[in-house]
Design an enzyme around this catalytic site. Structure first.
Site, PDB file in Angstrom:
ATOM      1  N   CYS A  78     -12.840 -31.175  40.702  1.00 11.61           N
ATOM      2  CA  CYS A  78     -12.545 -31.544  39.315  1.00 11.61           C
ATOM      3  C   CYS A  78     -12.468 -33.056  39.213  1.00 11.61           C
ATOM      4  O   CYS A  78     -11.869 -33.707  40.067  1.00 11.61           O
ATOM      5  CB  CYS A  78     -11.214 -30.923  38.890  1.00 11.61           C
ATOM      6  SG  CYS A  78     -10.824 -31.160  37.141  1.00 11.61           S
ATOM      7  N   CYS A 112      -9.886 -14.836  37.107  1.00 11.27           N
ATOM      8  CA  CYS A 112      -9.757 -16.283  36.912  1.00 11.27           C
ATOM      9  C   CYS A 112     -10.917 -16.959  37.624  1.00 11.27           C
ATOM     10  O   CYS A 112     -11.047 -16.855  38.842  1.00 11.27           O
ATOM     11  CB  CYS A 112      -8.412 -16.735  37.481  1.00 11.27           C
ATOM     12  SG  CYS A 112      -8.176 -18.511  37.392  1.00 11.27           S
ATOM     13  N   GLU A 116     -13.275 -20.837  44.575  1.00 11.86           N
ATOM     14  CA  GLU A 116     -12.450 -19.646  44.657  1.00 11.86           C
ATOM     15  C   GLU A 116     -12.358 -18.956  43.306  1.00 11.86           C
ATOM     16  O   GLU A 116     -12.318 -19.594  42.258  1.00 11.86           O
ATOM     17  CB  GLU A 116     -11.058 -19.999  45.162  1.00 11.86           C
ATOM     18  CG  GLU A 116     -11.114 -20.450  46.601  1.00 11.86           C
ATOM     19  CD  GLU A 116      -9.765 -20.810  47.187  1.00 11.86           C
ATOM     20  OE1 GLU A 116      -9.596 -20.609  48.376  1.00 11.86           O
ATOM     21  OE2 GLU A 116      -8.896 -21.298  46.456  1.00 11.86           O
ATOM     22  N   CYS A 146      -2.124 -20.451  40.154  1.00 12.65           N
ATOM     23  CA  CYS A 146      -2.654 -21.604  39.410  1.00 12.65           C
ATOM     24  C   CYS A 146      -2.436 -22.878  40.195  1.00 12.65           C
ATOM     25  O   CYS A 146      -1.341 -23.140  40.669  1.00 12.65           O
ATOM     26  CB  CYS A 146      -1.880 -21.853  38.118  1.00 12.65           C
ATOM     27  SG  CYS A 146      -1.900 -20.565  36.972  1.00 12.65           S
ATOM     28  N   CYS A 157      -1.919 -30.948  40.575  1.00 15.82           N
ATOM     29  CA  CYS A 157      -2.918 -29.899  40.794  1.00 15.82           C
ATOM     30  C   CYS A 157      -3.639 -30.077  42.126  1.00 15.82           C
ATOM     31  O   CYS A 157      -4.105 -31.170  42.448  1.00 15.82           O
ATOM     32  CB  CYS A 157      -3.936 -29.916  39.652  1.00 15.82           C
ATOM     33  SG  CYS A 157      -5.211 -28.655  39.834  1.00 15.82           S
ATOM     34  N   CYS A 202      -5.147 -34.668  37.485  1.00 17.66           N
ATOM     35  CA  CYS A 202      -3.796 -34.216  37.145  1.00 17.66           C
ATOM     36  C   CYS A 202      -2.940 -34.264  38.412  1.00 17.66           C
ATOM     37  O   CYS A 202      -3.331 -33.735  39.454  1.00 17.66           O
ATOM     38  CB  CYS A 202      -3.830 -32.818  36.547  1.00 17.66           C
ATOM     39  SG  CYS A 202      -4.836 -32.748  35.041  1.00 17.66           S
TER      40      CYS A 202
HETATM   41  N1  SAH Z   1      -8.910 -27.971  33.835  1.00 15.87           N
HETATM   42  C1  SAH Z   1      -8.410 -26.868  33.071  1.00 15.87           C
HETATM   43  C2  SAH Z   1      -8.408 -25.539  33.811  1.00 15.87           C
HETATM   44  C3  SAH Z   1      -7.936 -25.482  35.243  1.00 15.87           C
HETATM   45  S1  SAH Z   1      -6.245 -25.413  35.658  1.00 15.87           S
HETATM   46  C4  SAH Z   1      -7.045 -27.176  32.516  1.00 15.87           C
HETATM   47  O1  SAH Z   1      -6.523 -28.241  32.808  1.00 15.87           O
HETATM   48  O2  SAH Z   1      -6.526 -26.398  31.743  1.00 15.87           O
HETATM   49  C5  SAH Z   1      -5.516 -23.976  35.052  1.00 15.87           C
HETATM   50  C6  SAH Z   1      -4.029 -24.176  34.756  1.00 15.87           C
HETATM   51  O3  SAH Z   1      -3.242 -24.308  35.967  1.00 15.87           O
HETATM   52  C7  SAH Z   1      -3.776 -25.443  33.974  1.00 15.87           C
HETATM   53  O4  SAH Z   1      -2.834 -25.232  32.961  1.00 15.87           O
HETATM   54  C8  SAH Z   1      -3.204 -26.351  35.037  1.00 15.87           C
HETATM   55  O5  SAH Z   1      -2.503 -27.410  34.484  1.00 15.87           O
HETATM   56  C9  SAH Z   1      -2.365 -25.396  35.837  1.00 15.87           C
HETATM   57  N2  SAH Z   1      -1.973 -25.933  37.135  1.00 15.87           N
HETATM   58  C10 SAH Z   1      -2.612 -26.841  37.876  1.00 15.87           C
HETATM   59  N3  SAH Z   1      -1.949 -27.081  39.014  1.00 15.87           N
HETATM   60  C11 SAH Z   1      -0.865 -26.295  39.003  1.00 15.87           C
HETATM   61  C12 SAH Z   1       0.195 -26.062  39.938  1.00 15.87           C
HETATM   62  N4  SAH Z   1       0.236 -26.694  41.104  1.00 15.87           N
HETATM   63  N5  SAH Z   1       1.139 -25.170  39.612  1.00 15.87           N
HETATM   64  C13 SAH Z   1       1.059 -24.493  38.444  1.00 15.87           C
HETATM   65  N6  SAH Z   1       0.081 -24.657  37.532  1.00 15.87           N
HETATM   66  C14 SAH Z   1      -0.869 -25.557  37.813  1.00 15.87           C
END
Ligand code: SAH
Length: 377
Positions: free
Chosen positions: A125, A118, A105, A352, A132, A129
Site C-alpha cells: 500500500c 476480505c 492475503e 484487520c 497498519c 497509516c
Molecule cells: N486502505 C483501505 C482498506 C484497507 S484497511 C482503508 O484504509 O480503509 C482495512 C481497515 O483495517 C481500515 O479501516 C484500516 O484502518 C484498519 N486497520 C489497519 N491496520 C489495523 C490494525 N493494526 N488494527 C486494526 N485495524 C487496522
C-alpha cells in the site's frame, strides 16, 4: 496483460487476453471483435463464475471452432493459492502468489448470519497509516482485475460455495491490503463482476469498499459503482488524523465528510460505515467519542470500532476492554449504530491490519519484509 485490463479491449498481438480481466461489457466487446454475438459473453461468464470451469475445451455449448479460437487468443488464468490456513474459529486465510516475490492475503470470516470475504486491491500500500502492518511493507503495484476477482473465485472454490443453495460467501469487503480507490478502474470492474448476476451475484449492498479517504475518487465512485462505502476515520480532529492517516493532510476531514455525504445523497437506506481503530491512549478517550459523534451524526452512519490488532514492530497498543466499552457506550448515547468488531482468526494473524503477504516494495519501506513463515505463524 495489465495494460489490457484498463484500456479498450484489443485482440492480443503480444500475449493472450486473460478473460478474468474483462467485465461483462469488455467481454461483449471482445466477442464482437472476434465476429461473435454478444450472448457469447453470457455463456462464457456462466462457465467461469457459475460453473468454475476454466478450460475452454470443457465449455460444451461453444462450437469446437470457437473453443479452438479462444484457446489460441485467450486464457482464464487465476492467481495461485499457495497456503490455506484455517483458524480454530472457522476463519480462513489464504496466501496467494501473484508473481515472483509477491503474494497477497485473502481472509474469510464466517458468522452465524453471513460469510464475509476480505480481499486485497494492491500489493502492499502506498499510504503510510502509522498503525497498519501493510503500510510497513511499502508498495509494489496495483492488482489486475483478474487478481482481484481471482481471490473471490479461489475462495469460492475452496469453500465449496454453491450459487443456488445456501451461499457461503454472502459479503465481500475490500479491506485487505491496499487502498482500493488508488486502483480505481480495476476495482470498479472487479466489484461489477462480484455484483453481476452472471458473475458472483452478490447483493449490491453487500459489496463494501473501504477507503482511507481519497476524496476526488469518492466523487467518481458514486457515478461508476454501487458498492457500499466504509471510511477509515480513526480520529475526530485533523491534528490527530494527520498523524494516523497521513492522507488526511491532502484531504482533511471536512472535505472527506462532504464527499461521503454526497456519496449517499438521494440513496435511501444507504449509510456510511465509519471504521475507527481503538489505540490505547491515542484516540480512545470519552472526549474523542463525543467529538466523533458530533462529526458524523448529520450523516446516516454506522460505526465499526476495531480494537487495534498488534503486529511485530508496532509501538501502538490495543485499548483496554473498559476503554473500548466506554467509547462504545458514548456513541450509543448519541443514538449511533455501533458495532465493536470481534477479533477473529487471531491464531492465524488474519485480523484487520495484520495482512502482510510478501511485497517486493519499490518505494518507501520502514522495516524489513516479514518472511512468509513469520506472517503465517
Ligand atoms: N486502505 C483501505 C482498506 C484497507 S484497511 C482503508 O484504509 O480503509 C482495512 C481497515 O483495517 C481500515 O479501516 C484500516 O484502518 C484498519 N486497520 C489497519 N491496520 C489495523 C490494525 N493494526 N488494527 C486494526 N485495524 C487496522
Amino acid at each position: 496483460m495489465s495494460e489490457l485490463a484498463n484500456g479498450p479491449v484489443a485482440l492480443p498481438e503480444i500475449g493472450k487476453v486473460n478473460l478474468l480481466d474483462l467485465d461483462r461489457r469488455d467481454l461483449e466487446a471482445f466477442f464482437a471483435a472476434l465476429g461473435e454475438k454478444p450472448f457469447r459473453a453470457t455463456q462464457i461468464m456462466k462457465w467461469i463464475y457459475h460453473e468454475r470451469v476454466t478450460d475452454f475445451a470443457a465449455m460444451s455449448n461453444l462450437s469446437k471452432a470457437l473453443r479452438e479460437r479462444l484457446a489460441a487468443c485467450a486464457e482464464i488464468r487465476l492467481p495461485e493459492v499457495i497456503l490455506d490456513q484455517a483458524s480454530r474459529d472457522g476463519s480462513h486465510k489464504w496466501l496467494i502468489r501473484l508473481d515472483s516475490g509477491n503474494s497477497i492475503e485473502t481472509v474469510f470470516i464466517p458468522e452465524p448470519d453471513r460469510g464475509t470475504l476480505c480481499i486485497s486491491s494492491q500489493i502492499g500500500c502506498p499510504l503510510d497509516c502509522s498503525f497498519c502492518a501493510t503500510a510497513q511493507q511499502g508498495f509494489n503495484r496495483n492488482l489486475t482485475v483478474a487478481e482481484i476477482i481471482g481471490q473471490v473465485w479461489q475462495a469460492s472454490r475452496l469453500l465449496g460455495d454453491v450459487r443456488n443453495g445456501n451461499r457461503i460467501i454472502t459479503n465481500i469487503v475490500l479491506m485487505g491490503m491496499g487502498e482500493p480507490l488508488l486502483n480505481f478502474e480495476r476495482v470498479v470492474k472487479a466489484t461489477d463482476l462480484m455484483q453481476d448476476d452472471l458473475g458472483f451475484g452478490i447483493s449490491k449492498r453487500r459489496v463494501t469498499l473501504s477507503t482511507a479517504g481519497v476524496v476526488p475518487a469518492l466523487y467518481r465512485l458514486r457515478e461508476a459503482s454501487e458498492v457500499s462505502l466504509a471510511v477509515s476515520l480513526h480520529a475526530p480532529s485533523d491534528e490527530l488524523r494527520n498523524q494516523l492517516v497521513p492522507l488526511n493532510r491532502k484531504y482533511p476531514i471536512a472535505e472527506l465528510l462532504a464527499a461521503c455525504r454526497h456519496y449517499i445523497a438521494d440513496k435511501p437506506h444507504r449509510r456510511i460505515t465509519w471504521e475507527y481503530v481503538l489505540l490505547d491512549g491515542i484516540n480512545d478517550s470519552v472526549s474523542h467519542a463525543h467529538a466523533l459523534a458530533a462529526l458524523i451524526k448529520p450523516i446516516p452512519s454506522k460505526v465499526n470500532l476495531i480494537p487495534f490488532n498488534p503486529f511485530p514492530g508496532t509501538h501502538y497498543q490495543r485499548s483496554g476492554a473498559a476503554a473500548i466499552a466506554r467509547f462504545h457506550a458514548v456513541l450509543m448515547a448519541h443514538d449511533l449504530t455501533v458495532v465493536t468488531r470481534k477479533t477473529r482468526g487471531d491464531d492465524i494473524a488474519a485480523a484487520c491490519g495484520q495482512l502482510a503477504g510478501q511485497v517486493q516494495a519499490r518505494g518507501r519501506r520502514r522495516v524489513p519484509i516479514m518472511p512468509v513463515a513469520q506472517v503465517a505463524g
